[in-house]
Design an enzyme around this catalytic site. Sequence first.
Site, short mmCIF file in Angstrom:
data_model
loop_
_atom_site.label_atom_id
_atom_site.label_comp_id
_atom_site.label_asym_id
_atom_site.label_seq_id
_atom_site.Cartn_x
_atom_site.Cartn_y
_atom_site.Cartn_z
N LYS A 12 21.31 10.84 -26.20
CA LYS A 12 20.55 9.79 -25.54
C LYS A 12 20.70 9.86 -24.01
O LYS A 12 21.62 10.50 -23.49
CB LYS A 12 21.00 8.42 -26.08
CG LYS A 12 20.72 8.25 -27.59
CD LYS A 12 21.02 6.85 -28.07
CE LYS A 12 20.70 6.69 -29.56
NZ LYS A 12 20.86 5.31 -30.04
N ARG A 105 30.57 8.71 -30.94
CA ARG A 105 30.29 7.43 -30.27
C ARG A 105 31.56 6.84 -29.67
O ARG A 105 31.52 6.26 -28.58
CB ARG A 105 29.59 6.48 -31.24
CG ARG A 105 28.11 6.83 -31.37
CD ARG A 105 27.43 6.10 -32.48
NE ARG A 105 25.97 6.19 -32.39
CZ ARG A 105 25.15 5.81 -33.37
NH1 ARG A 105 25.63 5.33 -34.50
NH2 ARG A 105 23.84 5.91 -33.21
N HIS A 118 21.78 9.67 -31.46
CA HIS A 118 21.06 9.21 -32.64
C HIS A 118 21.44 10.12 -33.81
O HIS A 118 21.69 11.31 -33.62
CB HIS A 118 19.55 9.31 -32.39
CG HIS A 118 18.74 9.11 -33.64
ND1 HIS A 118 18.43 7.87 -34.15
CD2 HIS A 118 18.18 10.01 -34.51
CE1 HIS A 118 17.73 8.01 -35.26
NE2 HIS A 118 17.56 9.30 -35.50
P1 ADP Z 1 22.04 3.66 -35.70
O1 ADP Z 1 21.60 4.40 -34.45
O2 ADP Z 1 23.53 3.66 -35.85
O3 ADP Z 1 21.33 4.16 -36.94
P2 ADP Z 1 20.26 1.36 -35.78
O4 ADP Z 1 19.29 2.27 -36.48
O5 ADP Z 1 20.60 0.06 -36.41
O6 ADP Z 1 21.65 2.12 -35.50
O7 ADP Z 1 19.71 1.03 -34.32
C1 ADP Z 1 19.03 2.00 -33.56
C2 ADP Z 1 19.56 1.95 -32.15
O8 ADP Z 1 19.24 0.69 -31.57
C3 ADP Z 1 21.08 2.06 -32.01
O9 ADP Z 1 21.57 3.39 -32.05
C4 ADP Z 1 21.32 1.43 -30.66
O10 ADP Z 1 20.99 2.31 -29.58
C5 ADP Z 1 20.29 0.28 -30.68
N1 ADP Z 1 20.89 -0.95 -31.18
C6 ADP Z 1 21.24 -1.23 -32.47
N2 ADP Z 1 21.75 -2.47 -32.59
C7 ADP Z 1 21.72 -3.01 -31.33
C8 ADP Z 1 22.11 -4.26 -30.78
N3 ADP Z 1 22.63 -5.23 -31.56
N4 ADP Z 1 21.93 -4.46 -29.44
C9 ADP Z 1 21.39 -3.50 -28.67
N5 ADP Z 1 21.00 -2.28 -29.13
C10 ADP Z 1 21.17 -2.03 -30.44
MG MG Z 2 19.28 4.13 -37.39
#
Ligand code: ADP
Ligand code: MG
Length: 141
Positions: A12, A105, A118
């Site tokens: 990212k 992370r 991601h």
């Molecule tokens: P992951 O990347 O672990 O699969 P998600 O798919 O739930 O997580 O969320 C996508 C992305 O959105 C996260 O990697 C993060 O960059 C952002 N994100 C997730 N939850 C939050 C939050 N509560 N506040 C701000 N950004 C968030």
């Molecule tokens: Mg995700």
Amino acid sequence: MENGNITFTMIKPCAVKQEKEFDILLDIKNAGFKIIALKKTKLSKEQAQKFYEIHKDRPFYKELCDFMSSGPIYAACLKKENAVNDFRKLIGNTNPELAEKNTIRKKYALSIQENAVHGSDSNENASIETKFFFSNLEIFE
Ligand code: ADP
Ligand code: MG
């Protein structure tokens, strides 16, 4: 692409700004993943909105799309047995404060939003996300 053996990742904008992309790629290689496609690019706001469309109703969606289009990223397709699950384990929890020691992370994220990388959450999404960035001519197994 063999289903079940690939996953998709992005390094990212926060990690690229900190010049951590090669450290992260080395961690990925050392964990046994083969990089079968890789490019540096920058998402437009519209592309970020499309990529994260499943989150469009979440409160962080707009901020997330602004962040993800704020600077260059690296997109990559990775190959390994059990790639999706093993990569999620390697990157750790979405929230770096909850991520286990030595996860990507934990090592490189700045916050729950600026969490360095991601990782696809299913085989189906790994395939969809890879195709979002790469044509078959750009993938070499
Ligand atoms: P992951 O990347 O672990 O699969 P998600 O798919 O739930 O997580 O969320 C996508 C992305 O959105 C996260 O990697 C993060 O960059 C952002 N994100 C997730 N939850 C939050 C939050 N509560 N506040 C701000 N950004 C968030
Ligand atoms: Mg995700």
